[in-house]
Scaffold this active site. Structure first.
Site, PDB file in Angstrom:
ATOM      1  N   GLY A 290       0.834  -1.189   0.000  1.00 53.84           N
ATOM      2  CA  GLY A 290       0.000   0.000   0.000  1.00 53.84           C
ATOM      3  C   GLY A 290       0.869   1.239   0.000  1.00 53.84           C
ATOM      4  O   GLY A 290       1.987   1.232   0.516  1.00 53.84           O
ATOM      5  N   ASP A 291       0.369   2.313  -0.611  1.00 54.22           N
ATOM      6  CA  ASP A 291       1.061   3.586  -0.473  1.00 54.22           C
ATOM      7  C   ASP A 291       1.052   3.980   1.006  1.00 54.22           C
ATOM      8  O   ASP A 291       0.302   3.418   1.810  1.00 54.22           O
ATOM      9  CB  ASP A 291       0.383   4.657  -1.331  1.00 54.22           C
ATOM     10  CG  ASP A 291       1.324   5.788  -1.697  1.00 54.22           C
ATOM     11  OD1 ASP A 291       2.333   5.976  -1.001  1.00 54.22           O
ATOM     12  OD2 ASP A 291       1.042   6.503  -2.680  1.00 54.22           O
ATOM     13  N   CYS A 292       1.879   4.945   1.354  1.00 58.05           N
ATOM     14  CA  CYS A 292       2.124   5.205   2.772  1.00 58.05           C
ATOM     15  C   CYS A 292       0.954   5.921   3.434  1.00 58.05           C
ATOM     16  O   CYS A 292       0.756   7.119   3.255  1.00 58.05           O
ATOM     17  CB  CYS A 292       3.416   5.983   2.927  1.00 58.05           C
ATOM     18  SG  CYS A 292       4.819   5.000   2.375  1.00 58.05           S
TER      19      CYS A 292
END
EC number: 3.2.1.37
Length: 776
Positions: A290-292
């Site tokens: 996942g993106d942060c």
């Protein structure tokens, strides 16, 4: 990616400073100690078996602790901590898993031009060469204890809207161009297509339909991208299909936004049905992060589920393996207790992650791994320096020239503007420290010019206090160079633009400089375009260059073009829209085709550009002729049948051959852009034209010719139906070369019945009961 939601930013800061504190080896000890007793260290076994052995030895707590980007490892087992988050967009970049020394070894790395400028070179071989150097330097940093082996690059979202703050990170707006760029980039980063032993792991991001940061109060964390199956299949997904199915990248990052009501990191259709099943991205060691903060966004911003436990389960069940955030380690235990996922799903995620590290040789003896011998001596080599310079020169685009360029002699040059003596501004974002950055002033001096310098104004200033000094400097010079445009105070991650005009009072200063009747050259920097209408119309502006974010070689490369040491041949990888465009369509409208409230997007659907996609001038003139005026005929049955085991859309439709002749007086490269048009073929509306091929011919001498072969794939001739299917249609087609030229065209016909080349999986519908979707 990099800016976290507010809840997670303190965590990122802690991670960054702890990463700087240590340069110990990142590799585990498989020769002695507890890990040597685990089969993960048995090099005779396959990667999956080795990873399964490691995961089987973990307790539940150890498993959960290793689902986070800065995994804690398992000291009991001898498994060290590992940071999956490393960056290398256009060179090894500082922060998170990557640390630079204060001086000496590992205190710098080669800084290549930002992808938007590299994309303007339209040179696939160059892209691979750049990626190969980046991966070598990245591996050296890993071997030296300064980085991990996984790099969260490239950004391959198409540059759909000129206001997007992160367009600078991409190679441009066209899906074919993006697809070829990412194929060669991944090839260079991983050292081959699907290699058994990748040099490093690349990560294609942001999956999918992500191209909004913060516009008019609408933030990426909560934005729902509403996209039709047709636009999704035709425009937003092709680069990811190429990256995963064809280039076989080892990692993918899901994005902050929702796609048609479902957060991408919780979208099983996107991550499982489409990515893993339809595109066949199920090979060993392929994983999704996942993106942060994106998993946090599932409940905190999208309100797709009720709480953190449901968000963690939603992401894990959908196929997200790693959390760049804290939701997985914080909530997976509770989610398991509630029966929201099963233990095997967690095991599978960890097996994918650790089998990737096995492939990288992470658990193997150093002597058995050729990449482990890469050291500091292979960072910032003379060849890398030269390549960074070459890449910058190849990308620079000449937008106007009345004969002012190339400069005829030395003398005194006034260099004015906010980029006149810029250093780190030239790098854009996701940058690491290079050994040096060549400014325009440095380059002028080293080319034998006397320099008068005055900044005159700032990027976004309305103060004219510095104008008088700038005008005075210009009056004392033989030639005036204005260096301005936009920088990362105007466009960046987390910040979109609201206008596409030159910011502040830069145009006012340029206007006053143009009244001096001195040779005036404007060098425009920045990733996104600004409306250059007034500069193009101003007879006092003799030449206009676009130089993007050129990085370490910036000033030197620009002066190579200004002086004629190199001839400009780059092409705009995006459309330059008029300033009024932003008033005609909101950023949130993801539609490509024109409609009652949308003038259309990109060169395929919009025809009122200030400067079109593919535009670029030269110091010479060219003529193009076809080796055959007509091709074919072709039949849909034979074309769609395929001749290899490759996906039919990647198969060769035909090779179209042209002769390019330099009819001027200056040796130059020439980028042949091949566009396809068709007479009422496929679904309405019909695109203005479509890029189906390109090639960069190198160093054509005056009076000489080169044969240029342009391979066109079957998929490039096909069109996308409303349901997302890729379809080859019968009809009459025309091929044209270049932009704004009156070169001859070629034609061909395709007979037969329409053929579906690829059936697009039917997207799942947004459910109103999303909160309970991942329940028992």
């Amino acid at each position: 990616m990099v800016h976290l939601s507010p809840l997670l930013r303190p965590l990122a800061a802690f991670s960054f400073f702890t990463s700087l504190a240590s340069t110990e080896s990142i590799f585990p000890d498989c020769s002695t100690g507890p890990l040597s007793k685990n089969n993960v260290c048995d090099t005779s076994l396959d990667p999956v078996s080795r990873a399964k052995s490691l995961v089987a030895a973990m307790t539940l707590e150890e498993k959960i602790n290793n689902t986070k980007y800065d995994s804690s490892g398992a000291p009991r087992l001898g498994l060290p901590a590992y940071n999956w988050w490393n960056e290398a967009l256009h060179g090894v970049a500082e922060g998170h898993g990557v640390s630079f020394s204060d001086s000496g070894n590992f205190s710098y790395a080669t800084s290549f031009p930002m992808p938007i400028l590299l994309g303007a070179a339209f040179d696939d071989d160059l892209v691979k060469q750049v990626a190969t150097v980046i991966s070598t330097e990245a591996r050296a940093f890993a071997n030296g204890g300064h980085a991990g082996l996984d790099y969260w690059t490239p950004n391959i979202n198409p540059f759909r809207d000129p206001r997007w703050g992160r367009g600078q990170e991409t190679p441009g707006e066209d899906p074919l161009h993006l697809s070829r760029y990412v194929y060669h980039l991944v090839d260079g980063l991983q050292d081959g297509i699907g290699p058994e032993r990748p040099k490093v792991v690349a990560t294609c991001k942001h999956f999918a339909a992500y191209d909004l940061e913060n516009w008019e109060g609408i933030e990426r964390y909560a934005f729902d991208a509403v996209v039709s199956p047709q636009d999704l299949s035709e425009y937003y997904l092709p680069s990811f299909k190429t990256c995963t199915r064809d280039a076989k990248v080892d990692a993918v990052m899901c994005s902050y936004n929702s796609l048609n009501g479902i957060p991408t990191c919780a979208d099983r259709w996107l991550l499982q049905t489409l990515l893993r099943e339809h595109w066949g991205w199920e090979q060993t060691g392929h994983w999704v992060t996942g993106d942060c903060g994106a998993i946090d966004n599932i409940y905190a911003d999208h309100h797709y589920v009720a709480d953190g436990a449901h968000a963690a389960a939603a992401a894990l069940n959908a196929g997200t393996d790693l959390d760049c955030g804290s939701v997985f380690p914080e909530y997976l235990r509770s989610a398991l207790q509630q029966g929201l996922y099963n233990n095997q799903t967690l095991n599978n995620a960890l097996i994918r992650l650790y089998s990737s590290l096995v492939k990288l040789g992470y658990f193997d003896p150093a002597d058995d791994q050729p990449y482990r011998s890469i050291g500091w001596n292979e960072v910032f080599t003379p060849a890398a320096e030269e390549l960074a310079h070459k890449a910058t020169v190849e990308g620079i685009v000449m937008l106007k020239n009345d004969g002012t360029l190339p400069l005829k002699s030395n003398g005194t040059v006034a260099i004015i503007g906010p980029f006149a003596n810029a250093t780190t501004q030239l790098q854009g974002n996701y940058e690491g420290p290079p050994k040096y950055i060549r400014t325009l002033i440095w380059a002028a001096v080293h080319n034998g010019y006397k320099v008068k310098f005055s900044q005159g104004t700032d990027i976004n200033s309305n103060s004219s206090a510095g104008f008088a000094e700038a005008i005075s400097a210009a009056k004392e010079a033989d030639t005036v160079i204005y260096a301005g445009g936009i920088d990362n105070t105007i466009e960046k991650e987390s910040q979109d633009r609201t206008t596409i005009v030159w910011p502040g009072n830069q145009l006012d200063l340029i206007e006053q400089l143009s009244d001096l009747e001195k040779p005036l050259i404007v060098v425009q920097f920045g990733g996104g375009q600004v409306d250059d209408s007034s500069l193009l119309a101003n007879a006092g502006v003799g030449a206009l260059l676009w130089a993007g974010y050129p990085s370490q070689a910036g000033g030197a490369a620009v002066f190579d073009i200004l002086t004629g040491k190199s001839a400009p041949a780059g092409r705009l990888p995006v459309t330059q829209y008029p300033a009024s465009y932003v008033d005609e369509v909101p950023m949130t409208d993801m539609t490509l085709r024109p409609g009652s409230n949308n003038p259309g997007r990109t060169y395929r659907w919009y025809d009122k550009a200030v400067l079109p996609f593919g535009f670029g001038l030269h110091y010479t003139t060219f003529n193009v002729s076809w080796n055959h005026a007509e091709y074919g005929p072709y039949n849909t049955d034979s074309v769609a049948s395929g001749t290899t085991n490759a996906p039919v859309d990647t198969e060769l439709f035909d090779t179209f051959s042209i002769t390019v002749t330099n009819t001027g007086n200056v040796a130059s490269d020439y980028i042949a852009l091949l566009f396809l048009t068709a007479d009422r073929v496929g679904p309405e509306p019909y695109p203005i034209k479509t890029l189906v091929g390109y090639s960069r011919a190198k160093g054509i001498e005056p009076g000489q010719s080169q044969q240029v072969k342009l391979d066109v794939s079957v998929g490039s001739v096909a069109r996308t139906a409303e349901n997302g299917d890729l379809v080859l249609y019968p009809g009459s087609y025309k091929l044209e070369v270049d932009v704004g030229q009156d070169f001859p065209t070629a034609t061909f016909t395709v007979s037969g019945k329409e053929k579906v080349l690829d059936e697009f999986p039917e997207p799942q519908q947004n459910a109103t009961s999303a909160v309970t979707r991942w329940g028992r």
